[in-house]
Design a protein around this motif. Structure first.
Motif, short mmCIF file in Angstrom:
data_model
loop_
_atom_site.label_atom_id
_atom_site.label_comp_id
_atom_site.label_asym_id
_atom_site.label_seq_id
_atom_site.Cartn_x
_atom_site.Cartn_y
_atom_site.Cartn_z
N LEU A 296 0.82 -1.21 0.00
CA LEU A 296 0.00 0.00 0.00
C LEU A 296 0.86 1.26 0.00
CD1 LEU A 296 -2.88 -0.95 2.48
CD2 LEU A 296 -2.97 -0.83 -0.01
N GLY A 297 2.08 1.15 0.55
CA GLY A 297 2.97 2.30 0.56
C GLY A 297 3.43 2.71 -0.82
N ILE A 298 3.22 1.84 -1.81
CA ILE A 298 3.59 2.15 -3.19
C ILE A 298 2.54 3.05 -3.85
CG2 ILE A 298 3.99 1.12 -5.47
CD1 ILE A 298 4.96 -1.38 -4.08
N VAL A 299 1.29 2.95 -3.37
CA VAL A 299 0.18 3.65 -4.01
C VAL A 299 0.41 5.15 -4.18
CG1 VAL A 299 -2.28 4.21 -3.84
CG2 VAL A 299 -1.50 1.91 -3.29
N PRO A 300 0.82 5.89 -3.13
CA PRO A 300 1.02 7.33 -3.32
C PRO A 300 2.07 7.65 -4.38
CG PRO A 300 0.93 6.79 -0.98
CD PRO A 300 1.02 5.49 -1.72
N HIS A 301 3.13 6.83 -4.45
CA HIS A 301 4.17 7.08 -5.44
C HIS A 301 3.66 6.83 -6.86
CE1 HIS A 301 7.18 7.59 -2.33
NE2 HIS A 301 6.75 6.49 -1.76
N MET A 302 2.86 5.77 -7.01
CA MET A 302 2.29 5.50 -8.32
C MET A 302 1.32 6.59 -8.72
SD MET A 302 1.70 1.40 -8.48
CE MET A 302 3.09 0.32 -8.82
N ALA A 303 0.51 7.04 -7.77
CA ALA A 303 -0.43 8.12 -8.08
C ALA A 303 0.32 9.39 -8.47
CB ALA A 303 -1.33 8.39 -6.87
N ALA A 304 1.43 9.64 -7.77
CA ALA A 304 2.22 10.83 -8.08
C ALA A 304 2.79 10.77 -9.49
CB ALA A 304 3.36 10.96 -7.07
N HIS B 133 -4.19 3.03 -19.06
CA HIS B 133 -3.14 2.02 -19.27
C HIS B 133 -2.12 2.04 -18.13
CE1 HIS B 133 -1.03 -0.82 -21.90
NE2 HIS B 133 0.10 -0.24 -21.51
N MET B 134 -1.74 3.23 -17.69
CA MET B 134 -0.79 3.35 -16.58
C MET B 134 -1.39 2.84 -15.28
SD MET B 134 1.14 6.97 -17.36
CE MET B 134 2.28 6.79 -16.00
N MET B 135 -2.69 3.07 -15.09
CA MET B 135 -3.35 2.55 -13.90
C MET B 135 -3.36 1.03 -13.89
SD MET B 135 -6.61 5.11 -13.34
CE MET B 135 -6.37 6.80 -12.79
N VAL B 136 -3.60 0.44 -15.05
CA VAL B 136 -3.60 -1.03 -15.16
C VAL B 136 -2.20 -1.58 -14.86
CG1 VAL B 136 -3.88 -2.97 -16.74
CG2 VAL B 136 -5.54 -1.10 -16.75
N LEU B 137 -1.18 -0.95 -15.44
CA LEU B 137 0.20 -1.38 -15.18
C LEU B 137 0.55 -1.24 -13.71
CD1 LEU B 137 2.14 0.14 -18.22
CD2 LEU B 137 1.43 -2.23 -17.89
N SER B 138 0.08 -0.16 -13.09
CA SER B 138 0.34 0.07 -11.67
C SER B 138 -0.29 -1.02 -10.82
CB SER B 138 -0.20 1.44 -11.25
OG SER B 138 0.45 2.48 -11.93
N ALA B 139 -1.53 -1.38 -11.15
CA ALA B 139 -2.22 -2.44 -10.41
C ALA B 139 -1.48 -3.76 -10.55
CB ALA B 139 -3.66 -2.57 -10.91
#
Length: 203
Positions: free
Chosen positions: A44-52, A143-149
């Motif tokens: 979950l700590g990855i989520v803010p970085h991916m959103a950024a 597409h980036m959201m899918v890759l992030s997931a």
């Protein structure tokens, strides 16, 4: 998910870093449940970085030396704190019945803080994700959201593997107090070294 994205992500996730060390320490000290909590927190700590990275906020962090330094040294301080508490308070790696263990919520929270206080992750994802989005993609954001997931799912699986592997070894290790003491020193030293490495990190 392309083969290139999968292999690159797998290499990145498999690399021993702060999250891996943290998950291993709790898998060894607290068993499978603690390892799972650490895995959830670190993932979950990855989520803010991916959103950024997805929404371009990491570009601000990259451009602002002050913002980068502030987050970086907050992360350094937290890693040093983890090193100290791991070395002095054996709660993290304790296996005795009369010691109060950290709750799964606190383990997950600490794992979340470890990753969220690492500004290098934002810069990494800013440079990493766009490389796997075709220039002619009609919906690059989706597409980036899918890759992030997918990256998060891979992180969770690999970290759980590390943690459960450590939990599997737990019974063989905890019966040897001297071995546990050396593991405690090893994890404390690793947290300290990771903190020093982050302290000297450049943008």
């Amino acid at each position: 998910m392309s083969t290139e994205f999968f292999l690159t992500s797998l290499i990145v996730v498999l690399m021993p870093g702060t999250g891996v060390i943290y998950t291993l320490s709790h898998g060894l000290g607290g068993g499978a449940r603690a390892a799972l909590a650490a895995t959830v927190g670190c993932t979950l700590g990855i989520v803010p970085h991916m959103a950024a990275s997805i929404f371009g906020l990491a570009a601000v962090l990259h451009a602002s030396a002050m913002a980068f330094q502030a987050i970086k040294f907050a992360g350094v301080a937290y890693l040093i704190y983890l090193a100290w508490t791991t070395l002095k308070d054996d709660g993290t790696l304790s296996v005795t019945e009369n010691r109060r263990h950290l709750s799964t919520r606190k383990i997950a929270l600490h794992g979340f803080l470890i990753n969220i206080l690492n500004p290098k992750l934002s810069i990494f994802f800013l440079a990493f994700l766009p490389q796997f989005v075709p220039a002619d993609n009609p919906a690059p954001l989706i597409h980036m959201m899918v890759l992030s997931a997918m990256f998060m799912a891979l992180t969770a699986v690999v970290f759980a593997g590390y943690g459960f592997g450590a939990a599997f070894m737990r019974d063989a290790v905890i019966s040897r107090p001297r071995v546990m003491a050396w593991f405690r020193r090893l994890f404390a030293g690793t947290f300290a070294l990771l903190g020093l490495r982050l302290a000297f990190a450049e943008r």
